[in-house]
Enzyme design. Structure first.
Site, PDB file in Angstrom:
ATOM      1  N   LYS A  30      39.064  47.597   4.336  1.00  0.00           N
ATOM      2  CA  LYS A  30      37.805  48.720   3.930  1.00  0.00           C
ATOM      3  C   LYS A  30      37.359  48.091   4.631  1.00  0.00           C
ATOM      4  O   LYS A  30      36.582  47.471   3.701  1.00  0.00           O
ATOM      5  CB  LYS A  30      38.101  49.556   2.831  1.00  0.00           C
ATOM      6  CG  LYS A  30      36.363  50.426   2.917  1.00  0.00           C
ATOM      7  CD  LYS A  30      37.346  51.285   1.398  1.00  0.00           C
ATOM      8  CE  LYS A  30      35.619  51.990   1.326  1.00  0.00           C
ATOM      9  NZ  LYS A  30      34.274  51.411   0.684  1.00  0.00           N
ATOM     10  N   SER A  55      37.601  46.552  -0.154  1.00  0.00           N
ATOM     11  CA  SER A  55      35.791  46.753   0.018  1.00  0.00           C
ATOM     12  C   SER A  55      34.946  45.633  -0.250  1.00  0.00           C
ATOM     13  O   SER A  55      35.287  44.249   0.272  1.00  0.00           O
ATOM     14  CB  SER A  55      35.199  48.337  -0.953  1.00  0.00           C
ATOM     15  OG  SER A  55      34.428  48.605  -0.699  1.00  0.00           O
ATOM     16  N   ASP A  68      34.423  32.114   5.089  1.00  0.00           N
ATOM     17  CA  ASP A  68      33.373  31.194   5.866  1.00  0.00           C
ATOM     18  C   ASP A  68      32.311  30.264   5.111  1.00  0.00           C
ATOM     19  O   ASP A  68      32.702  29.783   6.230  1.00  0.00           O
ATOM     20  CB  ASP A  68      32.947  32.764   6.242  1.00  0.00           C
ATOM     21  CG  ASP A  68      33.498  33.792   6.997  1.00  0.00           C
ATOM     22  OD1 ASP A  68      34.716  33.844   7.300  1.00  0.00           O
ATOM     23  OD2 ASP A  68      33.386  34.611   6.835  1.00  0.00           O
TER      24      ASP A  68
END
Length: 704
Positions: free
Chosen positions: A489, A463, A474
Site C-alpha cells: 500500500k 502503509s 534503503d
C-alpha cells in the site's frame, strides 16, 4: 487540498434534513462526488463503465451469498446498470431506493423461509452437497429454488453442530460410563436449535440497521471504485476510526455486545473507570442508563447497540448511572465517572530478551497511532522513543522492531521513529498529483539508537509500516526479515470531515470521507505500491500462499517510480551483507520453517475447496482426514526457543496492581518464546558488527 476545501465551502450544499431523510442522501451523494472529483489523487471519470462496476460491487455487497435477491430482481435492477453515473450527477437515488426496499422485503421473506425450514428435521444420511463458491452461483429463479438454497445452507450449519455434539457425547461416555446417552434424533434437534438461535441473532443485528446504514453501503460501492482505501465513514464509524487511530476513548472502559435485545458487558478494559470501580463484571447486562443531569433513566433493552453505546459513553469527568443485572441475577445501580480510556493493546510494548548472556530488546508496534485532533498527545513515535530509552537502561545490545500485522497509521510518526536510528536525512517522498514530490526528512542529527537493528514484517505490514521498513532498508540501517514482500500500500489518505464543507449545520452529522490524496515513495525513488518492501531475508509464514496484498484488491493504483532523494547510506556496520547471507543460509536449513511452508501450502489447498458433502458419514470422514493430515503440523506449536523474555521494571511495578496486564504480557512472552522469526532476528543481531570507529567519531550519538 486547501484550494478544494475553499472552493467546496462556496458551494450551495445547504438543505435541512434529518438522519434518514432522502434529501440528506442526495446532498451527501452530491458533496462526496464533488470532493472525489476535486481531491482524489487519480480521480476517475464517472461514466457508463464506472456505473457498471459500481452496480456489480453494490449488488454483491447487499447479497454476497445470493440468498435474498431473485434473478428477476437482478434483471429489474439492470435497468440502472449504466445509469448510476447519471443518478450521481443528477443527485438522484432512485436506484438505491429500489434496491433498499426490495432487500427489506426479501429479508422479511427469508425470515419465514428459515423458520419454516428449521421446523423440520434434517436427514444427514442422504447424499447431497453444498457448493460455497457463491461468486459462481447464479441467482435463484423462483421461491422453490431459494428455499432449497436456504435449506442447504442451514443444513450445512446444523451438520457442523451435529458433528460436534456427537463428538462431545462420545467423549463424555468415555469419561463417564454412567453418562446418559442421547439419541441421534435429540442431537439433531439440538443442532437445529443452535442454528435457529444463530439466525435469530443475525436477523436481530439486521433489524438494528437503519436506512442510513444501507445507504453507506451504496456510497462506499461508489467511492471504492476510485481505489481500495477511499472510504466513507458514517458518523459512528468515524468515531470508531478515531478511537482505532488514537487508541483512546472517553467512557466507562467496557466492551459491549448485543445479546437477545440486551446489552452485555464482554470485556472490562484494564485501567478504565469500570475496572477501577470494580462494581461491574464480564457477563453483566446493562438495562438502563441515566445521565447525571437527567431525572429518569432510559431503558436500553431492545435499543440499537450503537445508540446504547452513545448513551453510555461521554466526556471525561461526567457521571453515568447504570442499572445493571448482575451475573447472579440481582439488579444494582452503579455510578461510574467517565474518563479517558487507553486501549493498551493498541500501543507499543517492549521486552528484554536474554540470549547467551546478552540483553536484547524487542518492541512490538501494532500500528502508527496518533491523536487526530492533537499530534502532540500520546503517539507511536513518543512511545517507541520512551521504550528504547528504557531498554537502553537494561544494557540492550541490539533491537528488534516487530511490524508484523501492522496496518499503518500516521505518516509523521514514521518520520519521527525513523529519525531515532539515523543522524539526519530523507525518510519518505510524498507526491500530490501534478506537483513536485515533497521530501519528508529527519532533521535532528541526534541518534537515540545506533546499535544493531532488525525489523520484522509480513504480508499484512502495510502503509506506514512499509515506509519505515523501506527507509531503514534503503539506508542499510536495518536488516528486514519476513515475507517475500509486504502488503504493497503506497498511497496516502486524508480523513475529511464532511460537516466542515457546509455553510449550514442543519443536516445532522454527515460523517467523513477518507480520501486518497497522495502517493508515497521510498528515498530510492521506488514506490511501495503493489510491490511492497521485499525482505532481505525471506521466510515463509501462514500467509505465503494466500492472496491478501494490495495487488489482490479491486481498483488499486499502479506502481511507478520517481527520482531518488539525496541520502547517504548508513556506515555503522562492517558486515551488513555477510550477516544477511548467514541468515539466509540458516533459514534455508531450518526445519521449523520448512514445516511452516508446508503448512501454508496445505492451508491454501484447503481454502480452495468449495464442495462439501451433507452426508454425515462423508462429512465425518472428511474432517477425520483433515485432522489426520493436520497432525503433522502439531509440531509447529511444540517449537521452543532458548530465549527468555522479561518485562521492563516500570511494567513490573504496574503488574503489582494489574493482574490483567501481567496475564497479557505473560501470554505475549510465551508466544515470543515459540517464535522462530524472533529467534532468527536475535541471531542476526548477534552477527551484526558495529563500526566502532564511526561510532567514536559521532559525538551526537546516543541521546537520552
Amino acid at each position: 487540498m486547501l484550494t478544494v476545501i475553499v472552493s467546496a465551502a462556496s458551494c450551495s450544499f445547504t438543505t435541512k434534513v434529518d438522519n434518514n431523510d432522502p434529501d440528506k442522501d442526495r446532498i451527501l451523494i452530491d458533496l462526496i462526488s464533488y470532493v472525489l472529483s476535486k481531491g482524489h489523487y487519480d480521480a476517475k471519470d464517472i461514466n457508463d463503465d464506472f456505473s457498471r462496476n459500481v452496480f456489480v460491487d453494490y449488488i454483491d455487497a447487499l447479497d454476497p451469498l445470493k440468498r435474498y435477491f431473485y434473478q428477476r430482481d437482478i434483471e429489474e435492477f439492470k435497468e440502472f446498470e449504466t445509469l448510476i453515473d447519471d443518478q450521481i450527477r443528477d443527485k438522484e437515488i432512485e436506484f438505491f431506493n429500489l434496491t433498499y426496499e426490495r432487500l427489506q422485503n426479501r429479508m422479511e421473506e427469508a425470515r419465514t423461509l428459515y423458520k419454516d425450514i428449521l421446523e423440520h428435521p434434517f436427514n444427514f444420511d442422504i447424499e447431497e452437497s453444498i457448493n460455497t463458491d457463491y461468486e459462481k452461483l447464479s441467482y435463484a429463479k423462483d421461491r422453490e429454488e431459494m428455499k432449497n438454497r436456504w435449506r442447504l445452507q442451514l443444513k450445512f450449519n446444523a451438520l457442523s453442530s451435529y458433528y460436534d455434539k456427537v463428538d462431545e457425547q462420545i467423549d463424555s461416555i468415555t469419561k463417564n460410563k454412567s453418562y446418559e446417552r442421547k439419541s441421534a434424533v435429540i442431537l439433531e434437534e439440538e443442532s437445529r436449535e443452535i442454528t435457529k438461535t444463530s439466525l435469530k441473532e443475525y436477523f436481530e443485528f439486521a433489524d438494528d440497521l437503519e436506512r442510513k446504514d444501507w445507504f453507506s453501503i451504496y456510497i462506499n460501492s461508489i467511492v471504492e471504485e476510485f481505489d481500495p482505501h477511499t472510504f466513507y465513514f458514517a458518523p459512528q464509524d468515524k468515531d470508531r476510526f478515531d478511537i482505532a487511530m488514537s487508541g483512546k476513548l472517553e467512557g466507562i472502559g467496557a466492551r459491549l455486545q448485543k445479546k437477545n435485545d440486551n446489552v452485555k458487558i464482554i470485556e472490562i478494559i484494564s485501567g478504565g473507570p469500570a475496572w477501577r470501580g470494580n462494581k461491574v463484571e464480564v457477563g453483566d447486562f446493562i438495562m438502563k442508563v441515566k445521565q447525571e443531569d437527567e431525572v429518569e433513566p432510559v431503558s436500553i433493552v431492545g435499543m440499537r447497540l450503537d445508540d446504547a453505546v452513545s448513551l453510555i459513553k461521554g466526556p471525561k469527568g461526567t457521571k453515568v448511572l447504570l442499572t445493571v443485572k448482575k451475573v447472579d441475577g440481582t439488579i444494582e445501580n452503579v455510578e461510574i465517572v467517565r474518563d479517558v480510556v487507553e486501549l493498551e493493546e493498541t500501543y507499543a510494548k517492549s521486552s528484554v530478551v536474554k540470549k547467551n548472556g546478552k540483553n536484547f530488546g524487542i518492541i512490538n508496534l501494532p500500528k502508527f497511532y496518533f491523536n487526530m485532533q492533537d499530534y502532540n498527545q500520546r503517539n507511536a513515535a513518543k512511545d517507541v522513543k520512551q521504550e528504547i530509552i528504557r531498554l537502553k537502561q537494561q544494557d540492550m545490545e541490539g533491537l528488534v522492531i516487530d511490524l508484523r500485522d501492522n496496518g499503518g497509521g500516521s505518516l509523521q510518526t514514521v518520520v519521527d521513529i525513523a529519525g531515532l536510528f539515523i543522524d539526519k536525512g530523507p525518510i519518505v517522498q510524498v507526491r500530490t498529483k501534478g506537483e513536485t514530490p515533497e521530501v519528508l526528512s529527519d532533521k535532528d542529527r541526534n541518534i537515540l539508537w545506533d546499535g544493531p537493528l532488525v525489523i520484522l514484517v509480513n504480508e499484512l505490514s502495510a502503509s506506514a509500516s512499509e515506509i519505515l521498513a523501506a527507509a531503514m532498508q534503503d539506508y542499510k540501517r536495518a536488516i528486514i526479515i519476513g515475507s517475500k514482500q509486504t502488503y504493497g500500500k503506497g498511497t496516502v489518505q486524508n480523513v475529511m470531515d464532511l460537516n466542515r464543507w457546509m455553510r449550514s449545520n442543519d443536516f445532522g452529522d454527515l460523517g467523513a470521507l477518507k480520501l486518497t490524496t497522495q502517493k508515497f515513495y521510498r528515498v530510492n525513488g521506488g514506490s511501495t505500491q503493489l510491490e511492497g518492501v521485499k525482505s532481505d531475508v525471506v521466510v515463509p509464514d501462514r500467509y505465503s500462499y494466500i492472496d491478501i496484498g494490495e495487488k489482490d484488491q479491486e481498483n488499486p493504483l499502479p506502481w511507478d517510480k520517481i527520482p531518488a532523494a539525496d541520502y547517504n547510506l548508513w556506515d555503522g556496520y562492517i558486515d551488513f551483507d555477510q550477516t544477511i547471507n548467514k541468515s539466509k543460509a540458516r533459514m534455508a536449513t531450518n526445519e521449523q520453517l520448512k514445516l511452516i511452508d508446508e503448512n501454508a501450502r496445505w492451508v491454501r489447498e484447503k481454502r480452495d475447496v468449495n464442495e462439501y458433502s451433507l452426508n454425515y458419514n462423508k462429512y465425518k470422514a472428511n474432517i477425520e482426514l483433515n485432522e489426520k493430515q493436520a497432525k503433522r503440523f502439531d509440531r509447529l506449536n511444540d517449537y521452543k526457543t532458548n530465549l527468555t523474555f522479561e518485562s521492563l521494571p516500570y511494567e513490573k511495578d504496574l503488574m503489582k496492581k494489574d493482574s490483567i496486564l501481567e496475564e497479557k504480557r505473560n501470554r505475549w512472552h510465551k508466544s515470543l518464546s515459540k517464535d522462530v522469526y524472533v529467534e532468527e532476528a536475535l541471531s542476526v543481531l548477534e552477527d551484526m558488527k558495529i563500526n566502532n570507529i564511526r561510532r567514536s567519531k559521532n559525538p551526537l550519538t546516543l541521546k537520552n
